[in-house]
Design a protein around this motif. Structure first.
Motif, mmCIF file in Angstrom:
data_model
loop_
_atom_site.group_PDB
_atom_site.id
_atom_site.type_symbol
_atom_site.label_atom_id
_atom_site.label_comp_id
_atom_site.label_asym_id
_atom_site.label_seq_id
_atom_site.Cartn_x
_atom_site.Cartn_y
_atom_site.Cartn_z
ATOM 1 N N SER A 1 0.833 -1.083 -0.117
ATOM 2 C CA SER A 1 -0.021 0.078 -0.116
ATOM 3 C C SER A 1 0.866 1.183 -0.037
ATOM 4 O O SER A 1 0.355 2.199 0.456
ATOM 5 C CB SER A 1 -0.944 -0.138 1.143
ATOM 6 O OG SER A 1 0.006 0.076 2.410
ATOM 7 N N SER B 1 -3.336 0.882 5.299
ATOM 8 C CA SER B 1 -4.502 1.479 4.420
ATOM 9 C C SER B 1 -4.086 2.349 3.483
ATOM 10 O O SER B 1 -3.317 3.470 3.872
ATOM 11 C CB SER B 1 -5.418 2.172 5.395
ATOM 12 O OG SER B 1 -6.143 3.246 4.567
ATOM 13 N N GLN B 2 -4.102 2.199 2.019
ATOM 14 C CA GLN B 2 -3.575 3.256 1.104
ATOM 15 C C GLN B 2 -3.749 4.541 1.426
ATOM 16 O O GLN B 2 -3.013 5.440 1.092
ATOM 17 C CB GLN B 2 -3.752 2.556 -0.350
ATOM 18 C CG GLN B 2 -3.056 3.330 -1.394
ATOM 19 C CD GLN B 2 -2.920 2.404 -2.538
ATOM 20 O OE1 GLN B 2 -4.147 2.401 -3.232
ATOM 21 N NE2 GLN B 2 -1.883 2.057 -3.125
ATOM 22 N N ILE B 3 -5.184 4.858 1.566
ATOM 23 C CA ILE B 3 -5.460 6.337 1.745
ATOM 24 C C ILE B 3 -4.791 6.976 2.838
ATOM 25 O O ILE B 3 -4.725 8.110 2.943
ATOM 26 C CB ILE B 3 -7.284 6.214 1.740
ATOM 27 C CG1 ILE B 3 -7.769 7.449 0.858
ATOM 28 C CG2 ILE B 3 -7.747 6.332 3.348
ATOM 29 C CD1 ILE B 3 -8.947 7.363 0.616
ATOM 30 N N LYS B 4 -4.702 6.112 3.927
ATOM 31 C CA LYS B 4 -3.993 6.750 5.044
ATOM 32 C C LYS B 4 -2.561 7.003 4.656
ATOM 33 O O LYS B 4 -2.193 8.097 4.975
ATOM 34 C CB LYS B 4 -3.851 5.682 6.289
ATOM 35 C CG LYS B 4 -5.203 5.763 6.920
ATOM 36 C CD LYS B 4 -5.412 6.780 7.455
ATOM 37 C CE LYS B 4 -6.898 6.856 8.096
ATOM 38 N NZ LYS B 4 -7.628 8.282 8.487
ATOM 39 N N PRO C 1 -8.115 -1.284 -2.086
ATOM 40 C CA PRO C 1 -7.799 0.068 -1.784
ATOM 41 C C PRO C 1 -8.450 0.892 -2.856
ATOM 42 O O PRO C 1 -8.890 2.259 -2.286
ATOM 43 C CB PRO C 1 -6.438 0.111 -2.172
ATOM 44 C CG PRO C 1 -5.793 -1.212 -2.420
ATOM 45 C CD PRO C 1 -6.818 -2.192 -2.538
ATOM 46 N N TYR D 1 4.648 -8.096 6.764
ATOM 47 C CA TYR D 1 3.547 -7.805 7.525
ATOM 48 C C TYR D 1 3.362 -9.237 8.324
ATOM 49 O O TYR D 1 2.822 -8.949 9.638
ATOM 50 C CB TYR D 1 2.398 -8.131 6.702
ATOM 51 C CG TYR D 1 1.987 -6.658 5.773
ATOM 52 C CD1 TYR D 1 2.082 -6.692 4.580
ATOM 53 C CD2 TYR D 1 1.711 -5.831 6.570
ATOM 54 C CE1 TYR D 1 1.689 -5.364 3.862
ATOM 55 C CE2 TYR D 1 1.604 -4.433 5.971
ATOM 56 C CZ TYR D 1 1.343 -4.451 4.490
ATOM 57 O OH TYR D 1 1.210 -3.217 3.777
ATOM 58 N N GLU E 1 -11.688 2.383 -1.156
ATOM 59 C CA GLU E 1 -11.545 3.493 -0.435
ATOM 60 C C GLU E 1 -11.762 4.645 -0.790
ATOM 61 O O GLU E 1 -12.330 5.897 -0.244
ATOM 62 C CB GLU E 1 -9.956 3.494 0.302
ATOM 63 C CG GLU E 1 -9.825 2.460 1.371
ATOM 64 C CD GLU E 1 -8.402 2.671 1.785
ATOM 65 O OE1 GLU E 1 -8.082 2.487 3.190
ATOM 66 O OE2 GLU E 1 -7.459 3.015 1.090
ATOM 67 N N GLU E 2 -11.540 4.939 -2.057
ATOM 68 C CA GLU E 2 -11.865 6.059 -2.865
ATOM 69 C C GLU E 2 -13.487 6.334 -2.989
ATOM 70 O O GLU E 2 -13.959 7.382 -3.157
ATOM 71 C CB GLU E 2 -11.291 6.184 -4.329
ATOM 72 C CG GLU E 2 -9.523 6.004 -4.294
ATOM 73 C CD GLU E 2 -8.878 7.163 -4.581
ATOM 74 O OE1 GLU E 2 -7.801 7.039 -4.155
ATOM 75 O OE2 GLU E 2 -9.437 8.041 -4.945
ATOM 76 N N TRP F 1 -7.514 -6.621 8.363
ATOM 77 C CA TRP F 1 -6.834 -5.623 7.369
ATOM 78 C C TRP F 1 -7.344 -4.211 7.771
ATOM 79 O O TRP F 1 -8.526 -4.157 8.193
ATOM 80 C CB TRP F 1 -7.064 -6.158 5.907
ATOM 81 C CG TRP F 1 -6.044 -5.490 5.184
ATOM 82 C CD1 TRP F 1 -6.197 -4.731 3.880
ATOM 83 C CD2 TRP F 1 -4.589 -5.708 5.024
ATOM 84 N NE1 TRP F 1 -5.122 -4.262 3.239
ATOM 85 C CE2 TRP F 1 -4.006 -5.034 3.928
ATOM 86 C CE3 TRP F 1 -3.644 -6.412 5.805
ATOM 87 C CZ2 TRP F 1 -2.827 -4.755 3.840
ATOM 88 C CZ3 TRP F 1 -2.494 -6.153 5.595
ATOM 89 C CH2 TRP F 1 -2.007 -5.537 4.377
ATOM 90 N N ASP F 2 -6.914 -3.277 7.045
ATOM 91 C CA ASP F 2 -7.259 -1.743 7.278
ATOM 92 C C ASP F 2 -7.914 -1.361 6.143
ATOM 93 O O ASP F 2 -7.818 -1.646 5.088
ATOM 94 C CB ASP F 2 -6.083 -1.004 7.629
ATOM 95 C CG ASP F 2 -5.418 -1.226 8.998
ATOM 96 O OD1 ASP F 2 -4.500 -0.488 9.304
ATOM 97 O OD2 ASP F 2 -5.910 -2.042 9.889
ATOM 98 N N PHE F 3 -9.075 -0.460 6.347
ATOM 99 C CA PHE F 3 -9.942 -0.010 5.393
ATOM 100 C C PHE F 3 -10.073 1.650 5.799
ATOM 101 O O PHE F 3 -10.935 1.483 7.027
ATOM 102 C CB PHE F 3 -10.929 -0.583 5.108
ATOM 103 C CG PHE F 3 -11.945 -0.465 3.876
ATOM 104 C CD1 PHE F 3 -13.004 0.625 4.031
ATOM 105 C CD2 PHE F 3 -11.237 -0.706 2.668
ATOM 106 C CE1 PHE F 3 -13.793 1.116 3.118
ATOM 107 C CE2 PHE F 3 -12.172 -0.095 1.378
ATOM 108 C CZ PHE F 3 -13.442 0.797 1.632
ATOM 109 N N GLN F 4 -9.958 2.472 4.966
ATOM 110 C CA GLN F 4 -10.085 3.587 5.546
ATOM 111 C C GLN F 4 -9.873 4.116 7.156
ATOM 112 O O GLN F 4 -10.309 4.751 7.689
ATOM 113 C CB GLN F 4 -11.827 4.042 5.337
ATOM 114 C CG GLN F 4 -11.921 4.299 4.200
ATOM 115 C CD GLN F 4 -12.046 6.134 3.832
ATOM 116 O OE1 GLN F 4 -11.776 6.523 4.625
ATOM 117 N NE2 GLN F 4 -12.048 6.141 2.573
ATOM 118 N N GLY F 5 -8.557 3.484 7.553
ATOM 119 C CA GLY F 5 -8.197 3.550 8.936
ATOM 120 C C GLY F 5 -8.738 2.790 9.879
ATOM 121 O O GLY F 5 -8.460 2.744 10.946
#
Lengths: 487, 364
Positions: free
Chosen positions: A362, A382-385, B135, B66, B138-139, B117-121
């Motif tokens: 990411s 998180s890529q957006i982070k 990813p 990871y 997220e957009e 896993w992470d999504f939008q923090g």
């Protein structure tokens, strides 16, 4: 009597400044010491003001010696002019009609000068009080003539003295003694009270000088900002002394943030082998972070015989460097980023993307096309982070460039600089074999490197010194400009 | 130490023992994991990266980073406390890393290995075969948030906006919208029970269970709303965790009224592309979450067909699609004027591909 006075005054902390310069215990009069310090200053460099300010006394004399600065003619003249300007402004605003725009700027200037004028007035009054006290000590005239002195009223009350007629001042001490009925014991008490008074007045005047000093120093625009601190190991021929040193310095700043109750957020950490550090970045937020850390930017040099790592094989003194960059963090509005100017590189750029691909890389790379700045981040899953963090760092770097442009326009001869000129200058040397840290800009040395690297009181003291030095240079520059414009 | 010991033993005992050549110590030497107590995080990452590369596992370095970071309690290797880089690991930690890495050698996706896993923090649990959020999605959430912010009347009043998510999977889209729009309510729907329970688990983890209704429902079975309503048993899992069986006659009598928004990342892979997907996806993720039929449009058209009856006037639909779909959707909508839906905007993802659609309902 006076000798005791000298010793007593020497021990008193508020007066430590100018007395420390030269204690001449053989001088009889208290006043004599006072006078000598003044003469010393003026004798040395009467012609060149800046020469005096920058070279001799800033090194020789204690930095807390604001009184020295005050005694300087240039500052007094400057304050007089400011005071006059303030008074004319006051007259102007009250009596002469001005249009709206001028009024606003005049009001602003009036508000700026108000505190300075007030302090100046207080200083003048306090100085007069000192003079009165001195003359009283020297020649004992009627107490009634010194209404400013508190001790006068105390003495009068204590001894139940009658106030002498001020229109008919006594001409001799004995006359006073006779009239007021003072005996030897009373005299002694009088002296003690005078000393106390002197003590309080001196405290007051030191406080006023400090206030004036603080008010005169021009406020830095970005002092209250948060920062992004970046460290990068230098290069040496073989060995990893730079990388080890970089890690120690980064740890030091992390501990210092803790000491100052700031928040330390890691943005990037690229370690080297054997526990060293290639480069790292952190965001530090809190009160006045930039103000304290701005002079940490530059090249830090280390000299040691390494204990660990590749270099430790040969027991020789190695020299290495690392660089620290301190970037003030802007608010969103300060730096405008046009999406057209940005290129975002991610791993997913190749291939179909979306549901077709499941990759965990990411990392984000931001390229600002107009300036060529590149920022990478892979701190989060998180890529957006990661993108957010990269944007923040990019903003800070662009902000730095804006500040550079501002500063470049001011031709400054200061020793303490921020900005790219400072980035490539060697500011501090950490010598482990001799166990000392020296800052080259203010010729300041600290012992006990281990304690210093803990990022606690040692570092804080050095930073306070740097700030003081910078303030003094700022005032010196201010006076210099004033002199130039006066001519 | 062990290696030297064995060599010594071999030399002492002579070549006759093993039968093979004198170099037996090297030929039969298996790649052993480093001994406990002597290995640091950095060394382990290098070791497992090498192992993965040798077996042709993609993202060898990222995967081992990871895994090691996860065992040491951090989300990414970069964010690991620098002191832990060089500290030796315990044997339990080494064992854990060994187990997780062996699953990677089976091409299991890292997100399933770590179980999160992470999504939008937000940190979400991941369980196979529920679809792993990408990813790009997220957009999609960012776009929805922007649009909601612009329509100021929708924000602020309690229960607003009311959002329907079709195909919630792990709950990524629903929960990130809920967490960033404090007044919103979400109805999350999925046809897989595994997805329903995972969304429920994640909602509870993030304490958002009070504002989300999670319904086990197949939107594509029966296009007519009438049939949908009467023939369906609807499991309604509400807050407080007690599942209730809830029968309902028809959609239009649902207690929550028409929606402000419909959001979805529907299966949009073209059927012929399914076999070209990586083994990680093919072997572990639910194909029903990916396969969109011949042109990848099947579920998309279902959602669009149902939308007018579920949406408020001038309500919006936000979709993630394949880059080939914007045109296909546009022409499909033109062929269905009875739906009163317009393609209002197409947005590109961060790689510049047209990825997201905004369709608005206008009319009766």
């Amino acid at each position: 009597m006076n000798r005791h006075l000298c010793v007593w005054l020497f021990r008193h902390p508020s007066l430590n400044g100018y007395l420390q310069c030269h204690i001449q215990l053989h001088s009889h009069q208290f006043r004599q010491i006072h006078l000598d310090t003044r003469l010393q200053v003026f004798r040395q460099n009467r012609n060149c003001i800046l020469h005096l300010l920058s070279k001799n006394w800033s090194r020789r004399y204690c930095h807390q010696d604001t009184k020295m600065l005050w005694k300087h003619k240039a500052l007094q003249k400057y304050m007089e002019n400011l005071s006059k300007e303030y008074q004319t402004l006051e007259q102007c605003l009250q009596h002469i009609p001005v249009n709206e725009e001028n009024r606003r700027s005049l009001n602003r200037r009036h508000a700026e000068l108000a505190p300075l004028a007030a302090i100046y007035q207080e200083i003048q009054e306090t100085e007069q009080a000192i003079e009165e006290l001195e003359s009283m000590c020297k020649s004992r005239q009627s107490l009634a003539l010194w209404p400013r002195l508190e001790c006068s009223s105390v003495i009068i009350a204590h001894f139940n003295l009658e106030l002498l007629d001020s229109s008919n001042p006594p001409t001799s001490a004995s006359q006073v003694a006779g009239t007021t009925g003072l005996n030897k014991q009373d005299e002694k008490q009088l002296q003690e009270l005078a000393l106390e008074e002197r003590q309080t007045i001196d405290q007051k005047i030191n406080m006023l000088y400090n206030e004036l000093f603080q008010s005169l120093v021009p406020k830095e625009k970005y002092d209250k900002n948060d920062v992004i601190l970046e460290v990068t190991a230098g290069r040496t021929t073989g060995g990893d002394i730079c990388q080890q040193f970089t890690r120690e310095i980064f740890d030091m700043y992390q501990n210092y943030s803790c000491y100052k109750h700031w928040q330390f957020e890691l943005l990037n950490y690229t370690p080297a082998d054997y526990g060293g550090l290639h480069h790292a970045a952190a965001r530090i937020s809190g009160d006045g972070v930039y103000k304290h850390l701005k002079y940490e930017g530059g090249i830090h040099r280390v000299q040691r015989i390494p204990e660990v790592g590749l270099s430790s094989r040969m027991q020789r003194i190695h020299t290495g460097t690392m660089s620290v960059i301190v970037l003030p963090q802007p608010d969103e509005v300060d730096v405008k980023l046009d999406p057209k100017d940005l290129r975002i590189d991610t791993f997913r750029a190749k291939g179909a993307g979306g549901q077709h691909v499941n990759k965990t890389d990411s990392a984000v790379r931001l390229v600002h096309i107009p300036t060529g700045l590149v920022v990478e981040c892979q701190q989060e899953r998180s890529q957006i982070k990661n993108k957010e963090i990269a944007f923040r760092v990019l903003r800070a770097r662009l902000y730095q460039q804006i500040i550079e442009k501002d500063k470049r326009q001011q031709q400054s001869a200061r020793k303490l600089q921020v900005g790219t000129r400072a980035q490539s200058e060697r500011i501090r040397t950490y010598n482990f074999t001799q166990d000392r840290v020296s800052d080259h800009r203010i010729a300041y040395e600290v012992r006990d490197i281990k304690e210093f690297l803990c990022g606690g009181k040692g570092l804080d003291q050095l930073i306070q010194r740097l700030l003081q030095s910078a303030d003094e240079e700022a005032i010196a520059e201010l006076l210099d400009e004033h002199l130039k414009s006066a001519k | 130490m062990e290696l030297w010991g064995r060599m010594l033993w071999a030399l002492l005992s002579g070549p006759g023992r093993r039968g093979s050549t004198r170099g037996w110590a090297f030929s039969s030497w298996q790649p052993q994991p480093p001994l406990a107590g002597l290995s640091s995080a950095i060394e382990l990452v290098s070791h497992w990266t090498g192992v993965f590369e040798k077996r042709g596992i993609p993202e060898a370095r990222e995967s081992s980073e990871y895994i090691v970071a996860h065992v040491l309690g951090a989300k990414t290797f970069q964010s690991l406390r620098p002191a832990l880089w060089t500290q030796p690991l315990t044997s339990q930690q080494l064992q854990c890393i060994r187990e997780l890495s062996s699953r990677r050698l089976q091409r299991m996706p890292v997100q399933y290995i770590l179980g999160e896993w992470d999504f939008q923090g937000l940190s979400l649990r991941m369980v196979p075969p529920v679809f792993i959020p990408r990813p790009e999605t997220e957009e999609l959430v960012e776009w929805v948030l922007e649009e909601v912010a612009q329509r100021s009347h929708a924000v602020g009043s309690p229960g607003s906006p009311l959002i329907l998510e079709v195909g919630c999977g792990s709950g990524a889209i629903s929960l990130s919208l809920l967490s960033q729009l404090p007044q919103s309510r979400v109805i999350a729907v999925d046809k897989r029970e595994a997805a329903i329970s995972l969304t429920h688990e994640n909602a509870q983890r993030l304490r958002l269970q009070d504002r989300i209704w999670i319904i086990h429902l197949d939107m594509t079975s029966g296009c007519q709303l009438g049939t949908l309503g009467t023939n369906l048993q609807v499991w309604l899992i509400r807050s407080r965790g007690r599942p209730k069986v809830w029968h309902e006659r028809s959609w239009t009598h649902l207690p929550w009224g028409p929606m402000d928004l419909i959001v979805s990342n529907p299966p949009y892979v073209f059927h012929q592309d399914m076999e070209q997907l990586a083994p990680e996806i093919r072997s572990y993720e639910d194909p029903a979450a990916l396969d969109g039929g011949e042109e990848g449009m099947d579920i998309i058209t279902h959602i669009l067909a149902l939308a007018p009856r579920l949406l408020k006037d001038s309500g919006s639909i936000f979709l993630e699609v394949d880059p080939r779909h914007p045109e296909l959707v546009s022409s499909w909508l033109q062929s269905r004027p009875d739906l009163y839906l317009n393609l209002v905007a197409v947005r590109r993802d961060f790689c510049g591909r047209p990825r997201f659609l905004h369709i608005r309902r206008s009319g009766p």
